[in-house]
Design a protein around this motif. Structure first.
Motif, mmCIF file in Angstrom:
data_model
loop_
_atom_site.group_PDB
_atom_site.id
_atom_site.type_symbol
_atom_site.label_atom_id
_atom_site.label_comp_id
_atom_site.label_asym_id
_atom_site.label_seq_id
_atom_site.Cartn_x
_atom_site.Cartn_y
_atom_site.Cartn_z
ATOM 1 N N VAL A 38 34.284 39.818 46.587
ATOM 2 C CA VAL A 38 33.436 39.008 46.624
ATOM 3 C C VAL A 38 33.253 37.977 46.237
ATOM 4 O O VAL A 38 34.847 37.208 46.108
ATOM 5 C CB VAL A 38 32.726 39.560 45.314
ATOM 6 N N GLU A 39 32.366 36.773 47.106
ATOM 7 C CA GLU A 39 33.143 35.736 46.994
ATOM 8 C C GLU A 39 31.658 34.994 45.893
ATOM 9 O O GLU A 39 30.834 35.149 46.314
ATOM 10 C CB GLU A 39 32.694 35.446 48.419
ATOM 11 N N VAL A 40 31.981 33.949 45.982
ATOM 12 C CA VAL A 40 31.052 32.751 45.610
ATOM 13 C C VAL A 40 31.405 31.399 45.916
ATOM 14 O O VAL A 40 32.466 31.013 46.077
ATOM 15 C CB VAL A 40 30.826 32.672 43.811
ATOM 16 N N ALA A 41 29.741 30.713 46.837
ATOM 17 C CA ALA A 41 29.988 29.432 47.433
ATOM 18 C C ALA A 41 29.881 28.315 46.500
ATOM 19 O O ALA A 41 29.100 28.785 45.013
ATOM 20 C CB ALA A 41 29.025 29.713 48.272
ATOM 21 N N VAL A 42 30.838 27.486 46.468
ATOM 22 C CA VAL A 42 30.579 26.156 45.242
ATOM 23 C C VAL A 42 30.073 24.970 45.785
ATOM 24 O O VAL A 42 30.419 24.091 46.709
ATOM 25 C CB VAL A 42 31.651 26.095 44.395
ATOM 26 N N SER A 54 26.747 29.625 44.031
ATOM 27 C CA SER A 54 25.973 30.218 44.493
ATOM 28 C C SER A 54 25.755 32.347 44.104
ATOM 29 O O SER A 54 26.688 32.337 42.899
ATOM 30 C CB SER A 54 26.056 30.620 45.862
ATOM 31 N N VAL A 55 24.652 32.745 44.337
ATOM 32 C CA VAL A 55 24.555 34.056 44.525
ATOM 33 C C VAL A 55 26.085 34.302 45.080
ATOM 34 O O VAL A 55 26.389 33.676 46.017
ATOM 35 C CB VAL A 55 23.893 34.534 45.458
ATOM 36 N N PRO A 56 26.974 35.259 44.595
ATOM 37 C CA PRO A 56 27.696 36.088 45.009
ATOM 38 C C PRO A 56 27.386 36.925 45.894
ATOM 39 O O PRO A 56 26.693 37.705 46.189
ATOM 40 C CB PRO A 56 28.494 37.290 43.854
ATOM 41 N N GLY A 57 28.252 36.815 47.075
ATOM 42 C CA GLY A 57 28.114 38.167 48.205
ATOM 43 C C GLY A 57 29.275 38.766 48.484
ATOM 44 O O GLY A 57 30.159 38.470 47.432
ATOM 45 N N GLU A 58 28.821 40.173 49.775
ATOM 46 C CA GLU A 58 29.863 41.100 48.945
ATOM 47 C C GLU A 58 30.388 41.324 50.536
ATOM 48 O O GLU A 58 29.534 41.148 51.661
ATOM 49 C CB GLU A 58 29.247 43.042 48.758
ATOM 50 N N ILE A 59 31.652 41.333 50.810
ATOM 51 C CA ILE A 59 32.391 41.534 51.550
ATOM 52 C C ILE A 59 32.672 43.326 51.946
ATOM 53 O O ILE A 59 33.478 43.551 51.350
ATOM 54 C CB ILE A 59 33.249 40.733 52.470
ATOM 55 N N ILE A 60 32.546 43.817 53.021
ATOM 56 C CA ILE A 60 32.576 45.293 53.238
ATOM 57 C C ILE A 60 33.072 44.980 54.873
ATOM 58 O O ILE A 60 32.248 45.271 55.867
ATOM 59 C CB ILE A 60 31.101 46.017 53.600
ATOM 60 N N SER A 61 34.453 44.751 55.121
ATOM 61 C CA SER A 61 35.364 45.023 56.263
ATOM 62 C C SER A 61 35.350 46.262 57.366
ATOM 63 O O SER A 61 35.267 47.288 56.521
ATOM 64 C CB SER A 61 37.158 44.544 55.642
ATOM 65 N N SER A 62 35.605 46.059 58.515
ATOM 66 C CA SER A 62 35.286 46.683 59.396
ATOM 67 C C SER A 62 36.900 46.879 59.390
ATOM 68 O O SER A 62 36.793 47.881 60.327
ATOM 69 C CB SER A 62 34.969 46.069 60.964
ATOM 70 N N SER A 63 37.422 47.087 59.077
ATOM 71 C CA SER A 63 39.048 47.105 59.185
ATOM 72 C C SER A 63 39.858 47.663 57.270
ATOM 73 O O SER A 63 38.979 47.871 56.451
ATOM 74 C CB SER A 63 40.397 45.896 60.320
ATOM 75 N N ASP A 64 41.185 47.557 57.590
ATOM 76 C CA ASP A 64 41.821 48.007 56.313
ATOM 77 C C ASP A 64 41.244 47.099 55.582
ATOM 78 O O ASP A 64 42.105 47.295 54.368
ATOM 79 C CB ASP A 64 43.634 48.278 57.022
ATOM 80 N N PRO A 80 22.749 39.335 48.313
ATOM 81 C CA PRO A 80 23.263 38.901 47.365
ATOM 82 C C PRO A 80 24.139 40.483 47.080
ATOM 83 O O PRO A 80 24.256 41.136 47.487
ATOM 84 C CB PRO A 80 23.060 38.856 45.766
ATOM 85 N N ALA A 81 25.288 40.360 46.733
ATOM 86 C CA ALA A 81 26.195 41.760 45.918
ATOM 87 C C ALA A 81 25.892 42.029 45.403
ATOM 88 O O ALA A 81 24.492 41.913 44.324
ATOM 89 C CB ALA A 81 27.437 40.883 45.361
ATOM 90 N N SER A 82 25.378 43.550 45.118
ATOM 91 C CA SER A 82 25.036 44.738 44.773
ATOM 92 C C SER A 82 25.500 44.761 42.976
ATOM 93 O O SER A 82 26.444 45.894 42.924
ATOM 94 C CB SER A 82 24.490 45.908 44.694
ATOM 95 N N LEU A 83 25.268 43.936 42.593
ATOM 96 C CA LEU A 83 26.565 43.867 40.815
ATOM 97 C C LEU A 83 25.176 43.641 40.097
ATOM 98 O O LEU A 83 24.160 42.752 39.999
ATOM 99 C CB LEU A 83 26.441 42.570 40.419
ATOM 100 N N GLU A 91 25.113 40.976 34.395
ATOM 101 C CA GLU A 91 26.183 39.960 33.604
ATOM 102 C C GLU A 91 28.010 39.987 34.302
ATOM 103 O O GLU A 91 28.138 38.851 34.161
ATOM 104 C CB GLU A 91 26.434 41.268 32.493
ATOM 105 N N THR A 92 27.783 40.759 35.309
ATOM 106 C CA THR A 92 29.478 40.480 36.327
ATOM 107 C C THR A 92 29.348 39.146 37.456
ATOM 108 O O THR A 92 29.344 38.462 37.216
ATOM 109 C CB THR A 92 29.451 41.821 37.375
ATOM 110 N N ALA A 93 27.481 39.197 38.010
ATOM 111 C CA ALA A 93 26.764 38.099 39.036
ATOM 112 C C ALA A 93 27.345 37.038 38.157
ATOM 113 O O ALA A 93 28.004 35.955 38.854
ATOM 114 C CB ALA A 93 26.088 38.099 39.045
ATOM 115 N N ASP A 94 27.022 36.585 36.625
ATOM 116 C CA ASP A 94 27.161 34.953 35.687
ATOM 117 C C ASP A 94 28.594 35.154 35.643
ATOM 118 O O ASP A 94 29.049 34.080 35.740
ATOM 119 C CB ASP A 94 26.150 35.210 34.822
#
Length: 364
Positions: free
Chosen positions: A227-231, A240-250, A268-271, A274-277
């Protein structure tokens, strides 16, 4: 400038292994600028480190390949002369520089130091934050000092490896186990990263990583969501709101980030709230831990077994390619691409102006 437009020097290319990524970023940014407000001067750094300065642009270049300015364009001396002109009382033809260089010689504080010496404003993190954000070992020390949760890691230099590789391997096996990730300490964009599942793979991974850097970091494997957050900001940063990476590889490797376009970004990531904050809070702590300014992307792991959060790293020059998380996170948070670029330039000028009021030794 007389036409009331802000003149921005766009610097891209560079000597790092991420030269092509930088071109993609520069092309995307160049096409996003509002040319009623800005005029751009392209500064292309070749893979050999030669600078080439192009002519002032009133509109974006049509093709990516045109960013690779020909040798007929003004060379290194003229390019650096244009940057340093304001320092020597010449016409300040460039209002600020916008570095779009990924990896070494661009994201690591070196070019930021050049701009500081030239007394010219520039977009993004300063010298210290850029250097600390590039060196994963130093970054992790600063995170530890700030109390940020991290997964297990070890790091060592090439000379240490050559002297006592067996002891280092034993330390990795005892502390981290397999599988583990091996990375060059000072490289972005997942170049040179390997996943090692046994001792043979660990040795191969370390040798590969040492092709890119003199210091290597080994991290424990965590079965986790990424999960990534932009500042964005200077003294009062926003997350920012968090976003999630679902990778195509290992794992989220170079190809997944930049070439195959197959990794899915969920924004936004499915969170739960409380976790997002908590992620946004930790992203701001990480930003301040490296003494960040301008922009940064903070990357986290959320362990699947228990939901524990670990900070992975920060990136002080996140990409702006069509697959890039950073601008998409701000778009979802309510700040579009052009408005984001405007804000980044405002922050650069704000930081520059605040430093101009400082008293230096020769003024006393």
């Amino acid at each position: 400038m007389g036409n009331n437009k802000t003149t921005v020097g766009l610097v891209y290319g560079g000597k790092s292994g991420e030269h092509e990524v930088s071109l993609q970023t520069a092309f995307a940014v160049m096409n996003a600028f509002d040319y009623d407000k800005y005029e751009l001067i392209p500064f292309y750094i070749t893979k050999q480190g030669e600078w080439r300065k192009g002519t002032t642009l009133q509109a974006p270049l049509g093709k990516l390949d045109q960013l690779k300015l020909e040798q007929s364009q003004e060379g290194t001396e003229a390019a650096l002369g244009a940057i340093f002109s304001r320092l020597y009382g010449g016409e300040a033809g460039i209002d600020l520089m916008f570095p779009l260089l990924h990896g070494t010689f661009g994201e690591d504080g070196t070019i930021q130091g050049l701009f500081e010496m030239a007394n010219i404003p520039y977009v993004g993190a300063g010298v210290l934050a850029s250097a600390a954000g590039m060196d994963k070992a130093v970054m992790k020390k600063l995170f530890a000092q700030a109390g940020l949760p991290q997964c297990g890691y070890r790091f060592f230099t090439k000379s240490q490896w050559e002297r006592s590789s067996f002891n280092l391997i034993m330390g990795v096996e005892d502390d981290l186990g397999y599988p583990c990730f091996v990375k060059p300490a000072n490289l972005g964009s997942s170049v040179g990263i390997s996943k090692a599942r046994n001792r043979e793979e660990l040795e191969q991974a370390v040798e590969l990583a040492f092709r890119y850097d003199l210091k290597v970091i080994v991290e424990e494997f965590v079965d986790a969501r990424e999960v990534e957050v932009a500042v964005l900001g200077n003294d009062e940063p926003m997350a920012s709101v968090p976003g999630e990476i679902i990778s195509s590889s290992d794992y989220y490797d170079y190809a997944a980030k930049y070439t195959d376009g197959q990794s899915e970004m969920v924004i936004p990531a499915s969170l739960d709230a409380e976790t997002a904050d908590r992620l946004r809070e930790l992203a701001l702590i990480a930003f301040q831990a490296i003494e960040g300014s301008g922009i940064t992307r903070a990357d986290f792991f959320i362990r699947k077994s228990d939901g524990a959060i670990f900070i992975n790293e920060v990136n002080t020059m996140p990409g702006f390619t069509p697959y890039s998380m950073y601008p998409l996170l701000w778009r979802e948070t309510g700040l579009g691409y052009q408005a984001l670029l405007d804000r980044m330039i405002e922050l650069a000028l704000e930081r520059y102006n605040s430093k101009q009021s400082l008293v230096f030794a020769n003024d006393i």
